[in-house]
Design an enzyme around this catalytic site. Structure first.
Site, PDB file in Angstrom:
ATOM      1  N   SER A 139       0.844  -1.181   0.000  1.00 18.77           N
ATOM      2  CA  SER A 139       0.000   0.000   0.000  1.00 18.77           C
ATOM      3  C   SER A 139       0.884   1.238   0.000  1.00 18.77           C
ATOM      4  O   SER A 139       2.028   1.186   0.469  1.00 18.77           O
ATOM      5  CB  SER A 139      -0.866  -0.014   1.269  1.00 18.77           C
ATOM      6  N   TYR A 152      -1.156  -0.429  10.324  1.00 21.05           N
ATOM      7  CA  TYR A 152      -1.223  -0.728   8.895  1.00 21.05           C
ATOM      8  C   TYR A 152       0.019  -0.203   8.177  1.00 21.05           C
ATOM      9  O   TYR A 152       0.664  -0.932   7.408  1.00 21.05           O
ATOM     10  CB  TYR A 152      -2.496  -0.136   8.298  1.00 21.05           C
TER      11      TYR A 152
END
Length: 166
Positions: A139, A152
């Protein structure tokens, strides 16, 4: 035809990758924690050619489970050509100072240890067969901090670095 193992294949990008790999003529091994949704997705692909798709409920944090699955692929499919580390979680979203340590650790376990477990299980067979590919879905959050996504961002950066070590 390559044998491709995709983690987190029941929804989102994992499902899209499964469909694309199947459309390209490959054998697709779909895994996910959500066995009900995964089974329905695999059944949709299997209507066209059941010999090229299978699904397995898999917790990527369980190193023994993924090792058993890769061993099964060696017996039934002659091995694994591609591992796509797609399984991951973004929850729980919370500011660092308010984050629950157990939930934070669980997200790290899925997003980082899950990648390690998959690579650790797949690499010996790939090397013995003369090669293979490992792809890890990441990501932009791996390179740019996002408020309330500490677990994350950190886990995706760690997964990137772990995959770069191959």
């Amino acid at each position: 035809m390559k044998t491709i193992l995709i983690t987190g294949a029941a929804s989102g990008l994992g499902w899209a990758l499964s469909q694309q790999a199947f459309a390209l003529g490959h054998r697709v091994i779909m895994t996910d924690m959500n066995a009900l949704q995964l089974g329905a997705r695999a059944d949709a692909l299997a209507k066209e050619d059941p010999s090229r798709v299978s699904f397995h409920r898999l917790d990527v944090t369980d190193s023994e489970a993924i090792t058993r699955l890769v061993a099964l692929l060696k017996e039934k499919e002659a091995g694994l050509d591609v591992l796509i580390n797609n399984a991951g979680v973004i929850d729980p979203i919370s500011l660092l100072g308010e984050a629950d340590p157990a939930q934070w650790a669980k997200a790290i376990d899925i997003n980082v240890t899950g990648v390690f477990n998959g690579m650790r299980a797949a690499l010996p067979g790939m090397k013995a067969r003369g090669g293979g590919s490992v792809l890890t879905i990441s990501s932009g959050a791996a390179h740019n901090p996002v408020e309330a996504w500490s677990h994350y961002c950190a886990s995706k950066a760690a997964a990137d670095m772990l995959t770069c070590l191959l």
